[in-house]
Scaffold this active site. Structure first.
Site, PDB file in Angstrom:
ATOM      1  N   LYS A  89       0.713  -0.991   0.007  1.00  0.00           N
ATOM      2  CA  LYS A  89      -0.003  -0.042  -0.021  1.00  0.00           C
ATOM      3  C   LYS A  89       0.672   1.193   0.206  1.00  0.00           C
ATOM      4  O   LYS A  89       0.471   2.221   0.819  1.00  0.00           O
ATOM      5  CB  LYS A  89      -0.978  -0.023   0.974  1.00  0.00           C
ATOM      6  N   ARG A  90       2.151   1.127  -0.729  1.00  0.00           N
ATOM      7  CA  ARG A  90       2.888   2.410  -0.815  1.00  0.00           C
ATOM      8  C   ARG A  90       2.044   3.399  -1.705  1.00  0.00           C
ATOM      9  O   ARG A  90       1.175   3.194  -2.566  1.00  0.00           O
ATOM     10  CB  ARG A  90       3.852   2.216  -1.506  1.00  0.00           C
TER      11      ARG A  90
END
Lengths: 281, 281
Positions: A89-90
């Site tokens: 989830k960058r």
């Protein structure tokens, strides 16, 4: 294209399941290392499950030692032929986005997986490096569209014009992936859509015919196979369902008492597979 | 409270600057390791700059070796008395959020900093673990409210009811931090607000009297001291301005030719400090 490889494996195994390897310490039997735990889980399921998802937070929480396990687990899962999804989830800007993309879906490197989950909140330009890497290195992404948590509505459901924000993000996701649609009609730019919202799953499925879904929330988070069937297209394709705790804590579940570690994991996986098959047939 | 320590240091040094340690390989002189690079930058500035910000993406891109440098840089900066901001922009649900919070603003561990940047897109419940750790371990967070990139408007500027989404997030950020306001009147739950939007800075400053701002975008990204002065309150407090490339590539900048590595870095830092002082006096 990696999305085709994923779909081919799902079809071969007749099992749209991804197992989440999120090893919290309380899941790991005494005397077993986290790497052993992961290896044994993979051994127990690699011939019946197409993909594995590693939630990097649980490895970061263990520091450098944890990230060494993360690296080795990715390598081992690839060796066993599994598709590897990095649940990271960058999301960040410009050269930072490129650094993240290179770290997680680059050409090589300690942490390189087949797919990564990404957070789109910062805007289209922050997604570009990921799309570039998808094209250059044959990788894929899952964009957070609608998550499975209770508070996901706080911002994602806010109405923008005539539709909720997550629908705006969903449309953008489809646009980002429009030139990366594979042989099965699905793009390598895919979406995360939670299982706890069946009506939203159905709406998004109808509106995004070329967007493949990664669906968290099955099992422990409350989503049932009856809920998640709306994630699939008419042919039973277009989605993969994640289960983490439901599978990797099976050895602690009274339901599987008397079985060895690997047998319990495998049994829970087969139970989930059969549950999914029952609503897809 | 960590926010008080940060503000005290800013006041003592009369310098609301945070230097971003984002070591891309092309910034590092030949024959120097990344750790040496970071150490030399810290040596050059620790007595005139209150805080350092590490963009973890550039360390992740180097794999395990990079994260070892990340760990050692945090330790060295703390040893030199600097406040350490982990620019990680993490965001996830439930036990995953807790794992991230423990990894980055926990009690101890390889990567523990004083503050972390976090992404709120997934909702209030995903922020809770971070708030808990702020209270338990005396740490702080910067919530992404309005970022400095060109595409930040794609979602953050969408109108929700009568205001843009980023204002909704800003209000929530103020609520999340309402019970963690320190001696200087600012909460340890702070916000990231880009310098490339002076009018938005001014609006948010007026609307969020207890929310401290981390302001990226100064220098290379186009924000000037004239723009960023709107981030500050009437007494010249309430914000810290980040510069990364403008400082850590000074040794490659013709403006500082003839100076040694550390001198060039220090000179650029003093130039920025004086520029900020000029608009704050």
């Amino acid at each position: 294209m990696i999305i085709d490889r994923l779909i081919d494996k799902i079809n071969q195994m007749n099992n749209p399941t991804v197992v989440g390897l999120d090893p919290q310490m309380e899941f790991v039997p005494k005397g077993m290392s986290v790497l052993e735990f992961n290896t044994k889980v993979i051994d127990a399921i690699y011939d019946i499950v197409p993909a594995i998802k590693l939630q990097i937070a649980f490895y970061e929480a263990l520091g450098l030692v944890g990230l060494e396990v993360y690296k080795q687990t990715i390598a081992y899962a690839k060796e066993k032929g599994m598709v590897v999804i990095a649940d990271i989830k960058r999301g960040d800007i410009a050269s930072t986005a490129q650094a993240y993309a290179n770290a997680h879906i680059g050409e090589r490197g300690d942490f390189c997986a087949d797919f990564a989950t990404i957070n789109p909140y910062m805007g289209s330009d922050t997604v570009k490096s990921w799309l570039d890497n998808c094209k250059i290195y044959g990788k894929g992404v899952f964009v957070l569209v609608k998550t499975s948590n209770a508070g996901s509505g706080d911002f994602q459901d806010l109405i923008v014009g005539d539709k909720p924000l997550y629908e705006v993000v969903a449309q953008r996701t489809a646009e980002w992936g429009a030139d990366m649609v594979g042989n099965h009609g699905y793009s390598t730019v895919a979406a995360v859509v939670g299982a706890t919202h069946p009506q939203q799953l159905a709406d998004l499925r109808a509106k995004l015919p070329h967007t493949f879904f990664l669906v968290p929330g099955y099992g422990v988070q409350g989503g049932t196979s009856a809920d998640i069937r709306y994630a699939f297209d008419k042919k039973g394709g277009g989605a993969i369902i994640n289960s983490s705790r439901g599978i990797i804590t099976a050895h602690q579940n009274p339901e599987y008492e008397g079985l060895g570690f690997e047998e319990a994991i495998r049994d829970a996986t087969l139970t989930m597979r059969n549950d999914l098959r029952s609503v897809l047939s």
